[in-house]
Scaffold this active site. Structure first.
Site, short mmCIF file in Angstrom:
data_model
loop_
_atom_site.label_atom_id
_atom_site.label_comp_id
_atom_site.label_asym_id
_atom_site.label_seq_id
_atom_site.Cartn_x
_atom_site.Cartn_y
_atom_site.Cartn_z
N GLU A 1 0.71 -1.10 0.03
CA GLU A 1 0.06 -0.04 0.12
C GLU A 1 0.92 1.36 -0.01
OE1 GLU A 1 -4.08 -0.07 2.30
OE2 GLU A 1 -2.67 1.18 3.41
N CYS A 2 0.77 2.08 -1.14
CA CYS A 2 1.58 3.30 -1.20
C CYS A 2 2.93 3.19 -0.97
CB CYS A 2 0.89 4.47 -0.44
SG CYS A 2 1.32 6.11 -0.83
N GLY A 3 3.57 3.52 0.29
CA GLY A 3 4.90 3.22 0.51
C GLY A 3 5.57 1.82 0.11
N LEU B 1 4.20 -0.04 -1.98
CA LEU B 1 4.09 -0.19 -3.64
C LEU B 1 5.65 0.46 -4.09
CD1 LEU B 1 1.65 1.04 -6.24
CD2 LEU B 1 3.80 1.86 -6.16
N SER C 1 -0.90 -0.92 -4.61
CA SER C 1 -1.64 0.29 -5.01
C SER C 1 -1.41 1.48 -4.22
CB SER C 1 -3.16 -0.11 -4.86
OG SER C 1 -4.05 1.15 -5.10
#
Length: 463
Positions: A330-332, A334, A432
């Protein structure tokens, strides 16, 4: 029993006031449960460090109104009092055009009074007009009183008190300008607690401030009201959606990766998962016998050099993923799975290399709620499933995938913005920029746990 701490706008000192109250209540020997309105991760870290209890996010966009009420009722049971730190200004909601997911919305849902923090650094008599406007704007809000923050002098305080006196609105706290109590920030907000060397002394100073600057004889009765009772069990708390064998899931937990909703971790444990903390910064390999990997958000760009230096850790993650290890990034997370991270200084650092793209840090902030429809199956979600998530990042990817994970829209239904394509699925990786809260969607956690049980490769092989 509970009180919401709201601001007339962002930056007025809500977090300082909340932490001072929490620290002072803890010093008095009270058990305090804290909550944070909205999707933020960093403020809850501070709350948790002060109270010793996991702070819970209250966000009806990421979850639902019913979940907010149930979550609050469950977690105030057995404690002495509760504080809810608001988001932005009191009436500022998810879209800006209405107050859905605002502090006012949450206060109405929970039927709790509001303590309004006013930045008085450039005000005198006008403070009364602001306070009057906030009290009258929505009569459903129980405005218990105000906290005057950044008061410059005794004379300044006298002017503020004189202006507010005709309103008969209690002044429940007065904070002078506290130049020595500052919490450093950077490109995504406050610096997390794990990076503050003097955090304990900061909390001691906040507790001193809390003891001396608030009107406790008026405040404590507001916190003595009986707690609400949960009307129904929390979704996913009383039902085992996947009564399968226990699985071990590695969770990245260090200074680079620390953005997790407590409820997400609870969901995994309630579904039979054993969560094993692991540091991409320093651990040379994944924990033994894990069957899944959870890479939350955080600040990999700040620690990119150290992540790059841990070559054995990166290599082990890459080989495990290539062997089919279910991975939620998730975010970081990714960004960590990309080939490289390019920092603000244009220097690039090698990462895991599972995703054929580079995460490039830039000045533009991507921020806001998103509606998303899954375009394909992943280890977390089935194609066609609709979710609401939140984006908050300053990086972009140099390459896009021909098979995106999500089609996304801005949450605001009045927006005419065209949909975007976002997210990657590679092997059993779900990666994502969307931050998701699983509290009202335990089927997502159940699908991930189910995916993990199907991974049978001995992880020692990849160390």
């Amino acid at each position: 029993m509970a009180l919401a701490i709201a601001g007339e706008r962002s930056g007025v000192g809500k977090t300082t006031v909340t932490l001072a109250l929490l620290a002072a209540l803890q010093r008095r020997g009270l058990q305090v449960q804290s909550f944070k309105v909205g999707p933020d991760y960093i403020d809850p870290m501070f709350h948790t460090q002060v109270t010793g209890r996991a702070c819970r996010n209250l966000d009806p966009v990421l979850t639902s109104e019913a979940y907010v009420q149930q979550c609050f009722a469950r977690h105030v049971a057995g404690v002495d009092c509760a504080l809810v730190e608001g988001v932005m200004g009191l009436f500022d909601g998810a879209t800006g055009s209405e107050d859905c997911a605002s502090t006012a919305h949450i206060a109405r849902l929970l039927n709790i009074p509001v303590l309004l923090v006013l930045d008085c650094s450039r005000l005198s008599r006008s403070v009364a007009a602001i306070a009057h406007g906030y009290r009258s704007f929505d009569p459903r809000i129980q405005l218990a009183g105000v906290v005057l923050n950044r008061v410059g002098s005794d004379r300044h305080l006298e002017l503020l008190q004189s202006a507010l006196e005709p309103l008969n609105l209690p002044i429940l706290g007065v904070l002078r300008r506290q130049a020595e109590i500052t919490i450093p920030d950077r490109h995504l907000g406050l610096v997390p607690t794990g990076e503050l060397d003097q955090f304990n002394s900061l909390i001691d100073r906040l507790a001193d401030l809390g003891e001396t600057c608030f009107d406790w004889p008026q405040l404590l009765p507001l916190l003595d009201a009986p707690p609400p009772q949960p009307s129904e069990p929390l979704v996913g708390q009383e039902q085992n959606l996947f009564p399968g064998p226990q699985v071990r899931i590695a969770v990245a937990r260090d200074r680079a990766f620390n953005f997790y909703y407590a409820d997400n971790l609870d969901c995994l444990e309630q579904l039979g998962a054993e969560l094993v903390s692991w540091s991409p910064l320093s651990d040379p390999h994944l924990p033994v016998d894990v069957q899944g990997l959870y890479l939350g958000g955080g600040f990999p760009e700040v620690f990119a050099e150290q992540l790059a230096d841990n070559a054995s850790g990166r290599d082990g993650v890459r080989r495990a993923i290539q062997a089919g290890l279910p991975t939620y990034a998730e975010c970081g997370g990714l960004m960590y799975l990309c080939q490289q991270i390019q920092g603000f200084d244009q220097q690039s650092w090698p990462m895991v290399g599972i995703l054929p793209t580079t995460a490039v840090m830039g000045g533009r902030l991507t921020l806001g709620y998103r509606r998303a429809i899954a375009q394909q199956n992943s280890s977390l979600i089935a194609a066609g499933t609709t979710v609401c998530g939140h984006e908050f990042h300053r990086s972009t990817l140099t390459e896009t995938t021909p098979q995106p994970l999500f089609q996304t829209w801005r949450y605001d239904p009045s927006s005419q913005e065209a949909p975007s394509l976002e997210g990657w699925r590679s092997q059993q990786v779900h990666a994502s920029y969307l931050h998701l809260h699983w509290g009202s969607r335990p089927e997502l956690a159940a699908r991930f746990v189910r995916s993990c049980t199907q991974f049978q490769q001995p992880i020692a092989k990849f160390q």
